[in-house]
Design a protein around this motif. Structure first.
Motif: not given
Ligand SMILES: C[S@@+](CC[C@H](N)C(=O)[O-])C[C@H]1O[C@@H](n2cnc3c(N)ncnc32)[C@H](O)[C@@H]1O
Length: 290
Positions: A276-280
């Motif tokens: 989820p950390r990759s979403r931005s």
């Protein structure tokens, strides 16, 4: 442990080949470097920069056997100096993966995360940076704090948050990340998935570590040391980093550089689900003129 983002995409655009040299400007735990290494062995080398001395120490043992990665505990604003000192030449590509790693949030105990109860430090390199978040939050003037929250975090409710900080610190110093997060939570109720303290924490970290200024300087130096037709791949995680990258890329294009990514590249749905950390994350790639 830190999961590297957009690794396949970075490899596709940097297109590493046998015996070529690369720079990893933000080594972390070396996710991108280790992947690049598979393509450039046996003689290709990676000159890696990691500003956090504790993280460099953690990586040392793993790297003892790895002769193709030269890891320097240095700010990427020292790229030119260190490239010259080491006579590191024929650089085909540079990867920047900005910000801090999951390890900083979860394990460093430096108050980077609003989900932890840790001393408000927030320095990426505590040996080089003198001012901590504790000092900024407890001793800076109202005007200066509002300016920091606006300019480094784009926080629209900067004034209300700073008023609450000032109310609190008149009676007791704000010592931990949890205390600060609670003050902000009391002013701005959570409306969606994003924690109301996100922008304040981002602003403090960005300001204390001089991140936007470092980015501009590091990118320009990386471009200067690149070989002809060499590429820079840069992953950003927030709007203010994007602004700096766009500004520098515009200047470089005027000097003849070519944008390789017409539109920013984003992680796939699968990657976001897995990490989820990759979403931005946003990837941009530029190429030096030949
Ligand atoms: C997102 S992490 C990189 C993760 C890495 N790509 C990996 O796969 O493990 C960014 C790293 O850059 C480091 N860093 C931040 N600012 C830096 C700077 N100015 N110079 C060098 N390293 C920096 C941080 O300490 C952090 O470890």
């Amino acid at each position: 442990m830190h999961k590297p983002v957009l690794v396949k995409e970075v490899i596709k655009f940097l297109n590493p080949q046998r015996n070529q040299n690369f720079i990893d400007a933000t080594y972390g735990f070396g996710g991108h470097s280790k992947e690049l290494l598979k393509y450039i062995k046996p003689k290709g080398k990676i000159l890696a920069f990691e500003w956090d001395p504790f993280l460099v120490e953690l990586n040392k043992k793993n790297l003892m056997q790895e002769k193709n990665i030269i890891l320097k505990n240095a700010n990427f604003t020292k790229i030119k100096k260190i490239v010259k000192e080491l006579n590191f030449t024929k650089i085909k590509g540079v990867i920047f993966d900005l910000g801090i790693s999951s390890w900083h949030l979860e394990n460093s105990k430096r108050g980077f995360s609003f989900n932890k109860d840790e001393f408000l430090d927030m320095r990426i390199n505590p040996k080089e940076i003198k001012i901590t978040a504790f000092e900024v939050v407890n001793y800076y003037s109202k005007e200066r704090l509002i300016e920091i929250l606006k300019n480094y975090g784009e926080e629209k409710r900067a004034k209300e948050i700073v008023d609450a900080i000032l109310d609190k610190r008149r009676f007791k110093k704000i010592e931990t990340s949890k205390e600060l997060a609670e003050i902000i939570m009391n002013v701005c109720k959570r409306k969606n998935k994003i924690h109301p303290a996100t922008k304040t924490f981002m602003a403090l970290r960005t300001f204390i570590n001089n991140e936007l200024e470092n980015l501009e300087e590091g990118l320009k130096q990386a471009f200067d040391v690149l070989d002809k037709n060499g590429r820079i791949a840069i992953i950003t995680f927030q709007g203010l980093e994007d602004k700096v990258v766009k500004k520098v890329f515009k200047e470089l294009k005027r000097k003849g550089a070519k944008m390789i990514t017409k539109n920013v590249v984003r992680p796939s749905r699968n990657e976001i689900l897995e990490n989820p950390r990759s979403r931005s994350a946003k990837l941009r790639v530029i190429q030096k003129n030949g």
